[in-house]
Design a protein around this motif. Structure first.
Motif, mmCIF file in Angstrom:
data_model
loop_
_atom_site.group_PDB
_atom_site.id
_atom_site.type_symbol
_atom_site.label_atom_id
_atom_site.label_comp_id
_atom_site.label_asym_id
_atom_site.label_seq_id
_atom_site.Cartn_x
_atom_site.Cartn_y
_atom_site.Cartn_z
ATOM 1 N N SER A 184 0.823 -1.205 0.000
ATOM 2 C CA SER A 184 0.000 0.000 0.000
ATOM 3 C C SER A 184 0.863 1.264 0.000
ATOM 4 O O SER A 184 0.569 2.227 -0.711
ATOM 5 N N MET A 185 1.930 1.247 0.774
ATOM 6 C CA MET A 185 2.827 2.395 0.834
ATOM 7 C C MET A 185 3.519 2.621 -0.505
ATOM 8 O O MET A 185 3.658 3.768 -0.969
ATOM 9 N N MET A 186 3.959 1.537 -1.132
ATOM 10 C CA MET A 186 4.618 1.655 -2.434
ATOM 11 C C MET A 186 3.663 2.168 -3.492
ATOM 12 O O MET A 186 4.022 2.979 -4.350
ATOM 13 N N GLU A 187 2.397 1.704 -3.429
ATOM 14 C CA GLU A 187 1.401 2.150 -4.400
ATOM 15 C C GLU A 187 1.107 3.631 -4.251
ATOM 16 O O GLU A 187 0.972 4.364 -5.229
ATOM 17 N N ARG A 188 1.026 4.099 -3.009
ATOM 18 C CA ARG A 188 0.748 5.513 -2.761
ATOM 19 C C ARG A 188 1.900 6.406 -3.208
ATOM 20 O O ARG A 188 1.690 7.558 -3.578
ATOM 21 N N SER A 189 3.113 5.877 -3.166
ATOM 22 C CA SER A 189 4.274 6.678 -3.544
ATOM 23 C C SER A 189 4.465 6.739 -5.052
ATOM 24 O O SER A 189 5.111 7.652 -5.563
ATOM 25 N N THR A 190 3.941 5.760 -5.785
ATOM 26 C CA THR A 190 4.139 5.711 -7.230
ATOM 27 C C THR A 190 2.868 5.989 -8.020
ATOM 28 O O THR A 190 2.931 6.220 -9.224
ATOM 29 N N ARG A 191 1.693 5.962 -7.345
ATOM 30 C CA ARG A 191 0.446 6.182 -8.043
ATOM 31 C C ARG A 191 -0.408 7.203 -7.301
ATOM 32 O O ARG A 191 -0.406 7.246 -6.077
ATOM 33 N N PHE A 192 -1.138 7.997 -8.088
ATOM 34 C CA PHE A 192 -2.076 8.948 -7.502
ATOM 35 C C PHE A 192 -3.428 8.256 -7.429
ATOM 36 O O PHE A 192 -4.096 8.056 -8.448
ATOM 37 N N LEU A 200 -14.222 22.336 -20.951
ATOM 38 C CA LEU A 200 -12.941 21.815 -20.479
ATOM 39 C C LEU A 200 -12.519 22.465 -19.169
ATOM 40 O O LEU A 200 -12.130 21.779 -18.208
ATOM 41 N N ILE A 201 -12.616 23.796 -19.099
ATOM 42 C CA ILE A 201 -12.190 24.525 -17.898
ATOM 43 C C ILE A 201 -13.068 24.173 -16.699
ATOM 44 O O ILE A 201 -12.572 23.882 -15.603
ATOM 45 N N ILE A 202 -14.392 24.180 -16.909
ATOM 46 C CA ILE A 202 -15.315 23.855 -15.816
ATOM 47 C C ILE A 202 -15.113 22.417 -15.354
ATOM 48 O O ILE A 202 -15.111 22.124 -14.151
ATOM 49 N N ALA A 203 -14.926 21.502 -16.301
ATOM 50 C CA ALA A 203 -14.720 20.095 -15.960
ATOM 51 C C ALA A 203 -13.435 19.906 -15.166
ATOM 52 O O ALA A 203 -13.407 19.149 -14.180
ATOM 53 N N LEU A 204 -12.368 20.582 -15.582
ATOM 54 C CA LEU A 204 -11.092 20.463 -14.876
ATOM 55 C C LEU A 204 -11.187 21.022 -13.463
ATOM 56 O O LEU A 204 -10.690 20.405 -12.507
ATOM 57 N N LEU A 205 -11.841 22.183 -13.320
ATOM 58 C CA LEU A 205 -11.985 22.789 -11.993
ATOM 59 C C LEU A 205 -12.838 21.905 -11.073
ATOM 60 O O LEU A 205 -12.508 21.690 -9.904
ATOM 61 N N GLY A 206 -13.938 21.382 -11.619
ATOM 62 C CA GLY A 206 -14.799 20.510 -10.831
ATOM 63 C C GLY A 206 -14.102 19.213 -10.464
ATOM 64 O O GLY A 206 -14.199 18.737 -9.317
ATOM 65 N N GLY A 207 -13.401 18.616 -11.426
ATOM 66 C CA GLY A 207 -12.670 17.385 -11.156
ATOM 67 C C GLY A 207 -11.599 17.586 -10.108
ATOM 68 O O GLY A 207 -11.399 16.740 -9.224
ATOM 69 N N TRP A 208 -10.902 18.720 -10.195
ATOM 70 C CA TRP A 208 -9.872 19.039 -9.215
ATOM 71 C C TRP A 208 -10.471 19.225 -7.819
ATOM 72 O O TRP A 208 -9.904 18.756 -6.824
ATOM 73 N N TYR A 209 -11.631 19.862 -7.749
ATOM 74 C CA TYR A 209 -12.275 20.110 -6.461
ATOM 75 C C TYR A 209 -12.645 18.792 -5.771
ATOM 76 O O TYR A 209 -12.314 18.583 -4.591
ATOM 77 N N PHE A 210 -13.336 17.904 -6.496
ATOM 78 C CA PHE A 210 -13.768 16.646 -5.882
ATOM 79 C C PHE A 210 -12.580 15.755 -5.529
ATOM 80 O O PHE A 210 -12.594 15.055 -4.506
ATOM 81 N N THR A 211 -11.551 15.768 -6.378
ATOM 82 C CA THR A 211 -10.366 14.961 -6.094
ATOM 83 C C THR A 211 -9.606 15.502 -4.890
ATOM 84 O O THR A 211 -9.145 14.739 -4.036
ATOM 85 N N ALA A 212 -9.479 16.833 -4.807
ATOM 86 C CA ALA A 212 -8.786 17.444 -3.664
ATOM 87 C C ALA A 212 -9.548 17.179 -2.373
ATOM 88 O O ALA A 212 -8.947 16.935 -1.317
ATOM 89 N N ARG A 213 -10.867 17.206 -2.446
ATOM 90 C CA ARG A 213 -11.682 16.937 -1.264
ATOM 91 C C ARG A 213 -11.490 15.505 -0.784
ATOM 92 O O ARG A 213 -11.372 15.247 0.424
ATOM 93 N N LYS A 214 -11.424 14.558 -1.732
ATOM 94 C CA LYS A 214 -11.215 13.165 -1.359
ATOM 95 C C LYS A 214 -9.822 12.965 -0.764
ATOM 96 O O LYS A 214 -9.662 12.239 0.224
ATOM 97 N N ALA A 215 -8.812 13.595 -1.373
ATOM 98 C CA ALA A 215 -7.443 13.467 -0.864
ATOM 99 C C ALA A 215 -7.333 14.018 0.554
ATOM 100 O O ALA A 215 -6.643 13.450 1.400
ATOM 101 N N LYS A 216 -8.034 15.117 0.816
ATOM 102 C CA LYS A 216 -8.011 15.713 2.156
ATOM 103 C C LYS A 216 -8.632 14.778 3.178
ATOM 104 O O LYS A 216 -8.136 14.634 4.301
ATOM 105 N N LYS A 217 -9.750 14.136 2.805
ATOM 106 C CA LYS A 217 -10.403 13.196 3.711
ATOM 107 C C LYS A 217 -9.500 12.012 4.021
ATOM 108 O O LYS A 217 -9.525 11.462 5.123
ATOM 109 N N GLN A 218 -8.695 11.599 3.038
ATOM 110 C CA GLN A 218 -7.801 10.465 3.221
ATOM 111 C C GLN A 218 -6.471 10.861 3.850
ATOM 112 O O GLN A 218 -5.627 10.005 4.100
ATOM 113 N N GLY A 219 -6.305 12.165 4.101
ATOM 114 C CA GLY A 219 -5.063 12.636 4.683
ATOM 115 C C GLY A 219 -3.881 12.546 3.743
ATOM 116 O O GLY A 219 -2.735 12.364 4.173
ATOM 117 N N GLN A 220 -4.145 12.670 2.434
ATOM 118 C CA GLN A 220 -3.085 12.574 1.433
ATOM 119 C C GLN A 220 -2.881 13.914 0.742
ATOM 120 O O GLN A 220 -3.800 14.724 0.642
#
Length: 213
Positions: A16-24, A85-105
């Motif tokens: 799991s640690m190796m996967e987190r270090s090499t994959r997003f 494209l711009i709206i999709a990228l901003l929205g995708g970034w928002y939801f992904t950042a929110r998930k990463a924050k919840k996971q402490g990553q």
């Protein structure tokens, strides 16, 4: 027996640690759903613009006037595509950042940088390809080209994130190749590829990775 369980658990933790270090691995399923909804909305607006264009163009127009209206239509469609494209990228970034924050990553890591680099190389090449198709008045190949290059971008970047991205990319490529043989129906394939497939992919990702978290 307990030692064996501890050994297996240690191997799982190391993997799991190796996967987190090499994959997003913080991609959010909700971002896929959001991108699909935005794409469908943009396609609806584009379809309305195209219908309006053919309704307003009269057969008595001189070629120069028709060419001017055609160029204006393409500019409007380009603006719609860039906005999506711009709206999709901003929205995708928002939801992904929110998930990463919840996971402490962290969201900005070596893996995420490699992901974006491998994603944007085929996308930039695809953008140049689409410009060339418009330059040569082969507009019917733009939508298939977008699907193909987008699919290649997903496949190319999948080694730095979840494997599910690779399967989505292969579906986009296949859809784009099929669209090449249905000239003039590119918008419908665009709706399926960027809209429907993204929503289905997002729902699948949500129930597979997000919901159980």
């Amino acid at each position: 027996m307990n030692q064996e369980k501890d050994y297996l658990q240690d191997l799982t933790d190391i993997r799991s640690m190796m996967e987190r270090s090499t994959r997003f691995i913080s991609l959010s399923g909700l971002s896929g759903v959001f991108v699909g909804i935005v794409a469908l909305t943009g396609a609806g607006i584009a379809h309305w613009k195209v219908k309006q264009f053919f309704y307003e163009v009269d057969t008595s127009y001189v070629d120069q006037s028709y060419s001017s209206d055609y160029n204006n239509l393409f500019i409007n469609l380009t603006i719609i595509a860039l906005s999506v494209l711009i709206i999709a990228l901003l929205g995708g970034w928002y939801f992904t950042a929110r998930k990463a924050k919840k996971q402490g990553q962290k969201i900005w890591t070596k893996a995420s940088r490699q992901l974006l680099t491998n994603l944007f190389i085929p996308l930039v090449a695809g953008g140049v390809f689409c410009i060339a198709m418009y330059y040569h008045r082969l507009v019917g190949l733009i939508a298939p080209g977008m699907l193909i290059f987008y699919g290649l971008a997903l496949v190319n970047s999948s080694k730095y994130t979840l494997n599910d991205i690779r399967y989505l990319g292969l579906l986009e490529i296949t859809l784009g190749l099929i669209a090449l043989f249905f000239y003039g129906y590119g918008l419908y394939f665009w709706v399926i590829g960027f809209g429907v497939l993204h929503i289905l992919y997002g729902i699948s990702m949500y129930y597979k990775y997000d919901r159980k978290k």
